[in-house]
Design a protein around this motif. Structure first.
Motif, PDB file in Angstrom:
ATOM      1  N   SER A  26      38.360  40.595  33.749  1.00 29.03           N
ATOM      2  CA  SER A  26      38.545  39.428  32.708  1.00 29.03           C
ATOM      3  C   SER A  26      39.612  39.884  31.717  1.00 29.03           C
TER       4      SER A  26
ATOM      5  N   PHE B 279      40.275  29.725  31.843  1.00 21.00           N
ATOM      6  CA  PHE B 279      39.484  30.679  32.844  1.00 21.00           C
ATOM      7  C   PHE B 279      38.103  30.479  32.869  1.00 21.00           C
TER       8      PHE B 279
ATOM      9  N   TYR C 277      37.573  27.077  35.083  1.00 19.13           N
ATOM     10  CA  TYR C 277      37.628  27.484  36.748  1.00 19.13           C
ATOM     11  C   TYR C 277      36.168  28.433  36.934  1.00 19.13           C
ATOM     12  N   ARG C 278      36.101  29.319  36.174  1.00 16.88           N
ATOM     13  CA  ARG C 278      34.759  29.967  36.845  1.00 16.88           C
ATOM     14  C   ARG C 278      33.399  29.263  36.804  1.00 16.88           C
TER      15      ARG C 278
ATOM     16  N   VAL D 249      47.654  28.466  38.496  1.00 11.51           N
ATOM     17  CA  VAL D 249      47.609  29.890  38.712  1.00 11.51           C
ATOM     18  C   VAL D 249      49.079  30.430  38.995  1.00 11.51           C
TER      19      VAL D 249
ATOM     20  N   GLU E  72      45.725  36.417  38.895  1.00 13.34           N
ATOM     21  CA  GLU E  72      44.854  35.699  38.109  1.00 13.34           C
ATOM     22  C   GLU E  72      44.027  34.913  38.900  1.00 13.34           C
TER      23      GLU E  72
ATOM     24  N   SER F  10      40.980  37.321  39.487  1.00 13.67           N
ATOM     25  CA  SER F  10      40.059  37.123  38.445  1.00 13.67           C
ATOM     26  C   SER F  10      39.323  35.997  38.523  1.00 13.67           C
ATOM     27  N   VAL F  11      39.657  34.824  38.620  1.00 12.67           N
ATOM     28  CA  VAL F  11      38.877  33.615  38.501  1.00 12.67           C
ATOM     29  C   VAL F  11      37.741  33.424  39.802  1.00 12.67           C
TER      30      VAL F  11
END
Length: 385
Positions: free
Chosen positions: A41, A54, A57-58, A258, A263, A266-267
């Motif tokens: 993160s 962020f 999308y998470r 993105v 990135e 990470s998502v």
């Protein structure tokens, strides 16, 4: 009832892993997964990903992952959805998803993964304090378990205060040449221009939101005993709430794109590993080992985060953070020890009040549970981190 299917499978394969060993391995793996989430993160924030995009999308990924399991596994346990439940799920999402994750990212952006993880150890103590204020938890100062819980709470508050108010000198700094040799590590390096005090205040808000969510979800789960479904609804409403915030605060269309593989990774890591998979594993560990067993492993995450952040992000360690982390971890163990003693006392009291007539008639003994057995760690520790 113990689950014998796993042990039967391992025996057929020619080896048997004791369930206790499986629990320890699962918890260690879980801590590495959570530690990776803190570091990933922070790396995502350093790469410039939006603090609103962020979590959107998470939570979309977490919702899509949990939805089929919630639908098929809890078909028989899921009560009908009413407007009253919808409102409760929406409010839980405000506290446990939107405020929780929002404060976390704002705090992480201004501090570091190590201190974000360290301050999270105060959540069980804050949960206990909230429950005591709301009279969900009874505090008995004439017994050692009550004194231990109060002392642990005070230590956690003191530790969080030290982290917030005292940064102190640098205790350890990674070797700068190592950072320069890798362009990837240089790009992920510790961001400059932080507001340390403001970041710690945001992280305290994150812990307060998390603890409040743990306390508030307990009565909801009693009426709606379908944990996966409740979490899926919260993820859904969390996405809606973050989209509403984005309509006012994130109007740049480029922020929703993105821009790199880092990135994207990470998502997906946040949504699938830190939310979906970690949630399922922790539910199994809580069911087999209990909430105290799960909570005891929480400080391991802080140590792993410190090592990962130092290697991957070039993070420095400060004296104030180390002192605060030690106070918080000590306070956590005081609270957990008090909870464990309270449960022993409850079981002894239940056995003492059982009359010989009840024993001869094989009447069931009333089982006295700790009022915080579920709220303390009844959900993923980092599901909504």
């Amino acid at each position: 009832m113990a689950d014998t299917s796993g042990s039967a499978t391992t025996k057929r394969m020619g080896f048997a892993v004791p369930e206790k060993m499986q629990l320890h391995l699962a918890m260690l793996t879980l801590q590495f997964g959570y530690a990776g989430f803190h570091v990933v993160s922070r790396a995502a924030l350093n790469m410039g990903i939006s603090k609103i995009v962020f979590p959107v999308y998470r939570n979309i990924l977490a919702f899509l992952l949990l939805l089929p399991f919630a639908y098929f596994l809890e078909k028989k346990d899921r009560p009908p959805l009413t407007w009253n439940f919808v409102i409760q799920f929406f409010l839980l999402a405000v506290v446990g998803i939107t405020a929780n994750q929002g404060f976390y990212l704002l705090g992480l952006d201004n501090t570091s993964p190590t201190f974000a993880s360290a301050i999270q150890n105060s959540v069980p103590a804050i949960t206990f304090l909230m429950a005591a204020v709301l009279r969900i938890e009874t505090v008995r100062l004439n017994r050692k378990d009550g004194i231990s819980k109060v002392c642990g709470t005070l230590l956690c508050v003191a530790g969080a205060s030290v982290i917030t108010l005292y940064k102190g000198p640098t205790i350890y700094s990674p070797n700068p040449p190592l950072q320069r040799t890798s362009p990837v590590l240089l790009a992920l390096g510790d961001a400059k221009g932080k507001n340390w005090t403001l970041g710690c205040i945001f992280l305290i808000g994150h812990c307060l939101s998390w603890a409040g969510w743990l306390v508030l979800q307990a009565p909801v789960l009693k009426k709606y005993p379908a944990r996966l479904s409740v979490t899926s609804y919260q993820c859904f409403f969390g996405v809606i709430q973050f989209l509403i915030i984005a309509a006012f605060c994130e109007r740049d269309p480029q922020a929703w794109l993105v821009h790199s593989g880092g990135e994207l990774f990470s998502v997906f890591y946040a949504g699938i590993v830190a939310s979906g998979i970690a949630f399922a594993v922790q539910i199994w560990c809580i069911d087999r080992g209990g909430p105290v067993f799960v909570a005891v492993y929480q400080p391991v995450q802080t140590l792993v985060v410190a090592l990962m952040a130092s290697l991957a992000l070039g993070e420095e360690f400060y004296l104030g953070g180390i002192i605060g982390a030690v106070l918080i971890i000590t306070g956590l163990y005081f609270v957990l020890w008090g909870k464990n003693e309270e449960q022993k006392f409850a079981k002894a009291a239940a056995a003492a009040i059982q009359s010989p007539v009840d024993i001869s008639n094989n009447r069931p003994t009333s089982h006295i549970k700790s009022s915080l057995a579920q709220p303390l760690l009844g959900s993923s520790t980092d599901q909504n981190a």
